[in-house]
Motif scaffolding. Sequence first.
Motif, PDB file in Angstrom:
ATOM      1  N   TYR A   1      15.710 -28.129  34.607  1.00 59.20           N
ATOM      2  CA  TYR A   1      14.840 -27.281  33.969  1.00 59.20           C
ATOM      3  C   TYR A   1      15.569 -26.556  32.901  1.00 59.20           C
ATOM      4  O   TYR A   1      16.942 -26.043  33.128  1.00 59.20           O
ATOM      5  CB  TYR A   1      14.152 -26.062  34.740  1.00 59.20           C
ATOM      6  N   LYS A   2      15.256 -26.563  31.731  1.00 59.84           N
ATOM      7  CA  LYS A   2      16.016 -25.951  30.484  1.00 59.84           C
ATOM      8  C   LYS A   2      14.965 -25.102  29.563  1.00 59.84           C
ATOM      9  O   LYS A   2      13.948 -25.541  29.446  1.00 59.84           O
ATOM     10  CB  LYS A   2      16.654 -27.064  29.441  1.00 59.84           C
ATOM     11  N   VAL A   3      15.538 -24.085  29.456  1.00 61.22           N
ATOM     12  CA  VAL A   3      14.808 -23.160  28.422  1.00 61.22           C
ATOM     13  C   VAL A   3      15.585 -22.891  27.485  1.00 61.22           C
ATOM     14  O   VAL A   3      16.465 -22.637  27.321  1.00 61.22           O
ATOM     15  CB  VAL A   3      14.609 -21.701  29.360  1.00 61.22           C
TER      16      VAL A   3
ATOM     17  N   SER B   1      18.939 -24.446  27.092  1.00 58.89           N
ATOM     18  CA  SER B   1      20.153 -23.842  28.091  1.00 58.89           C
ATOM     19  C   SER B   1      19.367 -24.246  29.436  1.00 58.89           C
ATOM     20  O   SER B   1      18.548 -24.220  29.840  1.00 58.89           O
ATOM     21  CB  SER B   1      20.407 -22.321  27.857  1.00 58.89           C
TER      22      SER B   1
ATOM     23  N   TYR C   1      18.482 -23.907  33.019  1.00 56.10           N
ATOM     24  CA  TYR C   1      17.767 -22.612  33.747  1.00 56.10           C
ATOM     25  C   TYR C   1      17.860 -22.854  35.198  1.00 56.10           C
ATOM     26  O   TYR C   1      18.176 -22.014  35.831  1.00 56.10           O
ATOM     27  CB  TYR C   1      16.385 -22.515  33.351  1.00 56.10           C
ATOM     28  N   ASP C   2      17.701 -24.115  35.688  1.00 56.59           N
ATOM     29  CA  ASP C   2      17.921 -24.333  37.117  1.00 56.59           C
ATOM     30  C   ASP C   2      17.782 -25.699  37.139  1.00 56.59           C
ATOM     31  O   ASP C   2      17.431 -26.668  36.491  1.00 56.59           O
ATOM     32  CB  ASP C   2      16.583 -23.686  37.855  1.00 56.59           C
TER      33      ASP C   2
ATOM     34  N   GLU D   1       7.429 -19.965  36.165  1.00 53.83           N
ATOM     35  CA  GLU D   1       7.789 -19.839  34.806  1.00 53.83           C
ATOM     36  C   GLU D   1       8.605 -18.550  34.577  1.00 53.83           C
ATOM     37  O   GLU D   1       8.289 -17.639  35.098  1.00 53.83           O
ATOM     38  CB  GLU D   1       6.599 -19.945  33.874  1.00 53.83           C
ATOM     39  N   PRO D   2       9.870 -18.590  33.785  1.00 57.46           N
ATOM     40  CA  PRO D   2      10.434 -17.550  33.569  1.00 57.46           C
ATOM     41  C   PRO D   2       9.705 -16.412  32.621  1.00 57.46           C
ATOM     42  O   PRO D   2       8.959 -16.884  31.847  1.00 57.46           O
ATOM     43  CB  PRO D   2      11.678 -18.152  32.963  1.00 57.46           C
TER      44      PRO D   2
ATOM     45  N   LYS E   1      10.209 -12.998  29.558  1.00 53.87           N
ATOM     46  CA  LYS E   1      11.468 -12.527  29.044  1.00 53.87           C
ATOM     47  C   LYS E   1      10.446 -11.413  28.026  1.00 53.87           C
ATOM     48  O   LYS E   1       9.660 -11.837  27.446  1.00 53.87           O
ATOM     49  CB  LYS E   1      11.889 -13.354  28.007  1.00 53.87           C
TER      50      LYS E   1
ATOM     51  N   TRP F   1       6.084 -25.185  31.070  1.00 49.87           N
ATOM     52  CA  TRP F   1       6.841 -26.447  31.247  1.00 49.87           C
ATOM     53  C   TRP F   1       6.539 -27.597  30.498  1.00 49.87           C
ATOM     54  O   TRP F   1       5.195 -27.895  30.512  1.00 49.87           O
ATOM     55  CB  TRP F   1       7.195 -26.554  32.623  1.00 49.87           C
TER      56      TRP F   1
ATOM     57  N   THR G   1      11.513 -29.314  30.084  1.00 48.75           N
ATOM     58  CA  THR G   1      11.859 -28.123  28.937  1.00 48.75           C
ATOM     59  C   THR G   1      10.816 -27.137  28.814  1.00 48.75           C
ATOM     60  O   THR G   1       9.704 -27.245  28.936  1.00 48.75           O
ATOM     61  CB  THR G   1      12.154 -28.596  27.698  1.00 48.75           C
TER      62      THR G   1
END
Length: 181
Positions: free
Chosen positions: A63-65, A68, A70-71, A86-87, A89, A97, A112
């Motif tokens: 997983y990229k956010v 970068s 993410y996991d 989902e992250p 912020k 995703w 992503t």
Amino acid sequence: NLTSGYTLIDTEDKTGTTDTLTNAVAKALTGFTAKAFSQANIAGNGSTVIEIYYDRNINTLTYKVDGSLYDSFDIKYGAAITPITEPTKTGYTFSGWSTIPLTMPDNDVNVTGTFTINSYTLTFIDTTGSSILRNVDWGEDLTDIPTVTPKTGYTCTWDEDNFTNITSDDTINAVCNTINY
């Protein structure tokens, strides 16, 4: 078998010449890799058995956010994939995703997502009753503050004067006080 051990999938009867080596060949199976095995001398009574075991391939789900990491997880071929939460912020909206397969394929998977900064609208209601709109990104300051339309015999200002660190939509009204001579 996804958890442990092996499951018999196939058997194959072969013929050969007694007292010569078998000629067993591992099959190409999507998502599996054959373990090392040895050929054996063919017994005349037909009791020779070659067992070929296959390990389920393991690939990486990443997983990229915003580009970068993410996991990431190592997942066996064919295992069910449950998307991670989902992250979040502050001041941003997550896109969600990209496509995630239901089960792990026989290759690495990159998933992503991106954050987009929230934009807020400040609505200024002028002395004329018209609306003046200004858009400001989360946490930014409004620098383009509109001028209140003057009214004869009054001093007019906005009912708010702090336009720093904007974190929500807002309505600002013109207020006018009579000028006493």
